[in-house]
Design an enzyme around this catalytic site. Sequence first.
Site, PDB file in Angstrom:
ATOM      1  N   ARG A 184       0.842  -1.200   0.000  1.00 53.97           N
ATOM      2  CA  ARG A 184       0.000   0.000   0.000  1.00 53.97           C
ATOM      3  C   ARG A 184       0.879   1.252   0.000  1.00 53.97           C
ATOM      4  NH1 ARG A 184      -4.585  -0.095   4.441  1.00 53.97           N
ATOM      5  NH2 ARG A 184      -5.317   1.664   3.172  1.00 53.97           N
ATOM      6  N   CYS A 242      -1.380   6.167   9.046  1.00 46.16           N
ATOM      7  CA  CYS A 242      -1.716   4.911   8.374  1.00 46.16           C
ATOM      8  C   CYS A 242      -2.719   5.230   7.285  1.00 46.16           C
ATOM      9  CB  CYS A 242      -2.257   3.896   9.381  1.00 46.16           C
ATOM     10  SG  CYS A 242      -3.673   4.510  10.332  1.00 46.16           S
TER      11      CYS A 242
END
Length: 284
Positions: A184, A242
Amino acid sequence: MPTEPVPPLIDAVTLRQRLAAATDLVLLDARPDASAYAQGHLPGAHHADLETRLSAAHRPGADPRCGGRHPLPALADWCTQLGRWGIGPDTAVVIYDAQCGANAAARAWWMLRAVGHRAVQVLDGGWPAALAAGFVPVPHAAVARPRQPYPADDWRAPTVDIDQVAQRAGDPAWCVLDVRAPERYAGRMEPIDPVAGHIPGATNLPFASNLDGDRFADPAVLRTRYRQLLDGRPADRLVVHCGSGVTACHTLLALEHAGLPGAALYVGSWSEWCRSGRPQGRSP
Protein backbone atom coordinates in the site's frame (compact mmCIF):
# COMPACT_ATOMS: atom_id res chain seq x y z
CA MET A 1 -6.08 8.08 39.34
CA PRO A 2 -2.89 6.04 39.80
CA THR A 3 0.38 7.93 40.17
CA GLU A 4 2.61 5.01 39.17
CA PRO A 5 3.10 4.38 35.45
CA VAL A 6 0.67 1.82 34.07
CA PRO A 7 2.14 -0.60 31.50
CA PRO A 8 0.27 -0.22 28.21
CA LEU A 9 -0.20 -3.99 27.84
CA ILE A 10 -1.69 -6.68 30.07
CA ASP A 11 -1.69 -10.44 29.54
CA ALA A 12 -4.85 -12.54 29.76
CA VAL A 13 -3.88 -14.46 32.89
CA THR A 14 -3.16 -11.25 34.78
CA LEU A 15 -6.45 -9.81 33.54
CA ARG A 16 -8.38 -12.78 34.96
CA GLN A 17 -6.68 -12.22 38.32
CA ARG A 18 -7.43 -8.51 38.21
CA LEU A 19 -11.09 -9.06 37.38
CA ALA A 20 -11.44 -11.43 40.31
CA ALA A 21 -10.18 -8.76 42.69
CA ALA A 22 -11.03 -5.43 41.05
CA THR A 23 -13.90 -3.26 42.18
CA ASP A 24 -13.57 -0.65 39.45
CA LEU A 25 -12.37 -2.12 36.17
CA VAL A 26 -14.12 -1.57 32.84
CA LEU A 27 -13.62 -3.83 29.84
CA LEU A 28 -14.03 -2.52 26.29
CA ASP A 29 -14.48 -4.80 23.28
CA ALA A 30 -13.09 -2.88 20.29
CA ARG A 31 -13.75 -5.50 17.63
CA PRO A 32 -15.36 -3.70 14.68
CA ASP A 33 -18.05 -6.33 14.07
CA ALA A 34 -21.15 -5.61 16.16
CA SER A 35 -22.53 -9.04 15.32
CA ALA A 36 -19.41 -10.69 16.76
CA TYR A 37 -19.92 -8.76 19.99
CA ALA A 38 -23.59 -9.82 20.06
CA GLN A 39 -22.65 -13.46 19.57
CA GLY A 40 -20.19 -13.42 22.45
CA HIS A 41 -17.80 -11.15 24.31
CA LEU A 42 -15.88 -11.13 27.57
CA PRO A 43 -18.15 -10.86 30.60
CA GLY A 44 -18.85 -7.22 31.44
CA ALA A 45 -17.31 -5.82 28.25
CA HIS A 46 -18.93 -2.87 26.48
CA HIS A 47 -18.72 -2.59 22.70
CA ALA A 48 -16.42 0.28 21.65
CA ASP A 49 -17.43 0.40 17.99
CA LEU A 50 -14.89 2.06 15.73
CA GLU A 51 -17.43 3.68 13.43
CA THR A 52 -19.82 5.07 16.04
CA ARG A 53 -17.81 5.38 19.27
CA LEU A 54 -14.13 5.71 18.37
CA SER A 55 -14.62 8.05 15.43
CA ALA A 56 -17.07 10.51 13.95
CA ALA A 57 -17.24 8.60 10.66
CA HIS A 58 -21.03 8.53 10.66
CA ARG A 59 -21.74 12.04 11.82
CA PRO A 60 -23.95 14.07 9.44
CA GLY A 61 -21.86 15.72 6.78
CA ALA A 62 -18.71 13.69 7.48
CA ASP A 63 -16.29 14.07 4.57
CA PRO A 64 -13.05 12.06 4.42
CA ARG A 65 -11.43 14.97 2.57
CA CYS A 66 -11.51 16.79 5.93
CA GLY A 67 -10.23 14.50 8.66
CA GLY A 68 -10.05 11.19 6.81
CA ARG A 69 -12.24 8.12 7.09
CA HIS A 70 -12.08 7.93 10.89
CA PRO A 71 -11.90 11.47 12.30
CA LEU A 72 -11.91 11.89 16.04
CA PRO A 73 -15.31 12.48 17.63
CA ALA A 74 -15.94 15.80 19.30
CA LEU A 75 -14.19 15.87 22.66
CA ALA A 76 -17.48 16.40 24.51
CA ASP A 77 -19.01 13.38 22.77
CA TRP A 78 -16.07 11.18 23.74
CA CYS A 79 -16.13 12.35 27.35
CA THR A 80 -19.88 11.70 27.49
CA GLN A 81 -19.38 8.21 26.08
CA LEU A 82 -16.71 7.43 28.67
CA GLY A 83 -19.14 8.44 31.38
CA ARG A 84 -21.82 6.18 29.88
CA TRP A 85 -19.42 3.27 30.10
CA GLY A 86 -18.79 4.12 33.75
CA ILE A 87 -15.25 5.38 33.17
CA GLY A 88 -13.92 8.14 35.39
CA PRO A 89 -10.37 9.28 36.19
CA ASP A 90 -10.02 6.55 38.82
CA THR A 91 -11.28 3.69 36.63
CA ALA A 92 -8.98 0.95 35.35
CA VAL A 93 -9.75 0.14 31.70
CA VAL A 94 -8.68 -2.86 29.63
CA ILE A 95 -9.40 -3.01 25.89
CA TYR A 96 -9.23 -5.94 23.50
CA ASP A 97 -9.91 -6.77 19.88
CA ALA A 98 -9.31 -9.81 17.67
CA GLN A 99 -6.44 -8.37 15.60
CA CYS A 100 -3.59 -8.05 18.07
CA GLY A 101 -4.67 -4.54 19.05
CA ALA A 102 -4.74 -3.17 15.52
CA ASN A 103 -8.51 -2.90 15.03
CA ALA A 104 -9.32 -1.04 17.14
CA ALA A 105 -8.05 -1.61 20.70
CA ALA A 106 -4.98 0.57 20.23
CA ARG A 107 -7.16 3.40 18.88
CA ALA A 108 -9.36 3.24 21.99
CA TRP A 109 -6.23 3.12 24.18
CA TRP A 110 -4.83 6.22 22.45
CA MET A 111 -8.13 8.09 22.79
CA LEU A 112 -8.25 7.42 26.52
CA ARG A 113 -4.63 8.46 26.94
CA ALA A 114 -5.39 11.53 24.83
CA VAL A 115 -7.84 12.84 27.45
CA GLY A 116 -5.32 12.23 30.23
CA HIS A 117 -6.43 8.79 31.40
CA ARG A 118 -3.52 6.76 32.71
CA ALA A 119 -5.01 3.46 33.92
CA VAL A 120 -5.71 1.99 30.50
CA GLN A 121 -4.21 -1.15 28.96
CA VAL A 122 -4.59 -3.27 25.85
CA LEU A 123 -4.95 -7.02 26.23
CA ASP A 124 -1.85 -8.50 24.60
CA GLY A 125 -3.01 -11.17 22.17
CA GLY A 126 -6.59 -9.93 22.39
CA TRP A 127 -9.67 -12.09 21.97
CA PRO A 128 -7.80 -15.33 21.10
CA ALA A 129 -5.54 -14.94 24.12
CA ALA A 130 -8.54 -14.40 26.38
CA LEU A 131 -10.21 -17.57 25.13
CA ALA A 132 -6.97 -19.52 25.56
CA ALA A 133 -6.76 -18.26 29.15
CA GLY A 134 -10.17 -19.70 29.93
CA PHE A 135 -12.51 -16.74 29.53
CA VAL A 136 -16.02 -17.87 28.65
CA PRO A 137 -17.85 -15.53 26.23
CA VAL A 138 -21.33 -14.26 27.06
CA PRO A 139 -23.94 -12.98 24.59
CA HIS A 140 -25.79 -10.43 26.71
CA ALA A 141 -24.78 -6.79 26.60
CA ALA A 142 -22.93 -5.44 29.60
CA VAL A 143 -24.74 -3.21 32.07
CA ALA A 144 -22.87 0.00 32.76
CA ARG A 145 -22.81 2.08 35.90
CA PRO A 146 -23.01 5.51 34.28
CA ARG A 147 -21.04 8.44 35.58
CA GLN A 148 -20.72 12.09 34.72
CA PRO A 149 -18.85 12.90 31.49
CA TYR A 150 -15.13 12.39 31.80
CA PRO A 151 -13.53 15.61 33.08
CA ALA A 152 -11.29 16.64 30.16
CA ASP A 153 -11.10 20.00 28.43
CA ASP A 154 -8.73 19.17 25.57
CA TRP A 155 -7.09 16.38 23.58
CA ARG A 156 -3.73 16.19 25.33
CA ALA A 157 -1.88 13.70 23.11
CA PRO A 158 0.06 15.27 20.24
CA THR A 159 -1.63 15.36 16.85
CA VAL A 160 -0.80 17.08 13.59
CA ASP A 161 -2.93 18.34 10.73
CA ILE A 162 -2.34 17.94 7.01
CA ASP A 163 -0.40 21.21 6.66
CA GLN A 164 1.96 20.25 9.49
CA VAL A 165 2.52 16.84 7.92
CA ALA A 166 3.39 18.47 4.59
CA GLN A 167 5.95 20.69 6.33
CA ARG A 168 7.50 17.93 8.43
CA ALA A 169 7.70 15.34 5.67
CA GLY A 170 10.26 17.56 3.96
CA ASP A 171 12.19 18.47 7.12
CA PRO A 172 15.14 16.19 8.03
CA ALA A 173 14.64 17.09 11.70
CA TRP A 174 11.38 15.11 11.58
CA CYS A 175 10.41 11.57 10.67
CA VAL A 176 6.99 10.94 9.10
CA LEU A 177 6.12 7.26 9.39
CA ASP A 178 3.55 5.35 7.34
CA VAL A 179 2.65 2.07 9.09
CA ARG A 180 0.56 0.52 6.31
CA ALA A 181 1.60 -2.66 4.52
CA PRO A 182 4.53 -2.18 2.09
CA GLU A 183 2.42 -2.75 -1.02
CA ARG A 184 0.00 0.00 0.00
CA TYR A 185 2.85 2.38 0.83
CA ALA A 186 4.50 1.63 -2.53
CA GLY A 187 1.25 2.29 -4.37
CA ARG A 188 1.09 -1.20 -5.85
CA MET A 189 -2.40 -1.73 -4.41
CA GLU A 190 -5.00 0.14 -2.39
CA PRO A 191 -8.05 -1.77 -1.12
CA ILE A 192 -9.83 1.08 0.66
CA ASP A 193 -8.95 4.57 -0.49
CA PRO A 194 -9.48 5.92 -4.03
CA VAL A 195 -5.78 6.54 -4.76
CA ALA A 196 -2.74 4.35 -4.12
CA GLY A 197 0.59 5.70 -2.91
CA HIS A 198 2.10 7.52 0.04
CA ILE A 199 2.91 10.96 1.39
CA PRO A 200 6.14 12.14 -0.30
CA GLY A 201 8.97 12.09 2.23
CA ALA A 202 7.30 9.52 4.49
CA THR A 203 9.10 6.31 5.40
CA ASN A 204 7.49 2.92 5.89
CA LEU A 205 7.59 0.50 8.82
CA PRO A 206 4.41 -1.62 8.92
CA PHE A 207 2.58 -1.87 12.22
CA ALA A 208 2.72 -5.68 11.91
CA SER A 209 6.46 -5.45 12.67
CA ASN A 210 5.49 -4.48 16.23
CA LEU A 211 4.43 -8.07 16.81
CA ASP A 212 6.22 -11.30 17.62
CA GLY A 213 3.62 -13.81 16.52
CA ASP A 214 0.33 -12.68 18.04
CA ARG A 215 1.92 -10.71 20.89
CA PHE A 216 3.79 -7.42 20.98
CA ALA A 217 7.53 -7.83 20.62
CA ASP A 218 9.84 -7.41 23.58
CA PRO A 219 10.29 -3.75 24.56
CA ALA A 220 14.05 -3.91 24.01
CA VAL A 221 13.55 -5.20 20.46
CA LEU A 222 11.07 -2.44 19.69
CA ARG A 223 13.27 0.19 21.29
CA THR A 224 16.22 -0.78 19.09
CA ARG A 225 14.05 -0.84 15.96
CA TYR A 226 12.54 2.58 16.53
CA ARG A 227 15.78 4.20 17.60
CA GLN A 228 17.24 3.06 14.30
CA LEU A 229 14.27 4.57 12.50
CA LEU A 230 14.60 7.85 14.41
CA ASP A 231 18.33 8.00 13.64
CA GLY A 232 19.17 10.27 16.54
CA ARG A 233 15.92 12.22 16.59
CA PRO A 234 13.87 12.22 19.80
CA ALA A 235 10.56 10.35 19.76
CA ASP A 236 8.62 13.61 19.83
CA ARG A 237 9.99 14.33 16.35
CA LEU A 238 8.05 11.39 14.94
CA VAL A 239 4.68 11.67 13.16
CA VAL A 240 2.78 8.40 12.72
CA HIS A 241 0.01 7.75 10.22
CA CYS A 242 -1.72 4.91 8.37
CA GLY A 243 -4.84 4.74 6.22
CA SER A 244 -7.26 6.46 8.57
CA GLY A 245 -5.58 6.99 11.94
CA VAL A 246 -6.48 3.60 13.44
CA THR A 247 -3.57 1.19 12.96
CA ALA A 248 -1.18 4.11 13.47
CA CYS A 249 -2.23 3.90 17.12
CA HIS A 250 -0.83 0.35 17.18
CA THR A 251 2.60 1.83 16.55
CA LEU A 252 2.02 4.57 19.15
CA LEU A 253 1.19 1.79 21.62
CA ALA A 254 4.33 -0.10 20.61
CA LEU A 255 6.41 3.05 21.13
CA GLU A 256 4.92 3.45 24.61
CA HIS A 257 5.67 -0.23 25.30
CA ALA A 258 9.26 0.43 24.18
CA GLY A 259 9.66 3.43 26.48
CA LEU A 260 9.63 5.94 23.61
CA PRO A 261 6.50 8.08 24.13
CA GLY A 262 5.79 11.45 22.57
CA ALA A 263 5.14 10.73 18.87
CA ALA A 264 2.26 12.55 17.20
CA LEU A 265 -0.72 11.05 15.37
CA TYR A 266 -1.86 12.30 11.97
CA VAL A 267 -5.51 11.37 12.35
CA GLY A 268 -6.56 12.02 8.76
CA SER A 269 -3.70 9.88 7.44
CA TRP A 270 -3.60 8.69 3.82
CA SER A 271 -7.41 8.71 3.54
CA GLU A 272 -7.36 12.50 3.91
CA TRP A 273 -4.09 13.17 2.09
CA CYS A 274 -4.99 11.22 -1.04
CA ARG A 275 -8.21 13.22 -1.43
CA SER A 276 -6.55 16.60 -0.90
CA GLY A 277 -4.98 17.12 -4.31
CA ARG A 278 -1.49 17.18 -2.77
CA PRO A 279 1.49 15.35 -4.31
CA GLN A 280 1.51 11.56 -4.00
CA GLY A 281 4.52 9.29 -3.89
CA ARG A 282 5.00 5.80 -5.28
CA SER A 283 7.81 3.29 -4.99
CA PRO A 284 9.10 0.69 -7.47
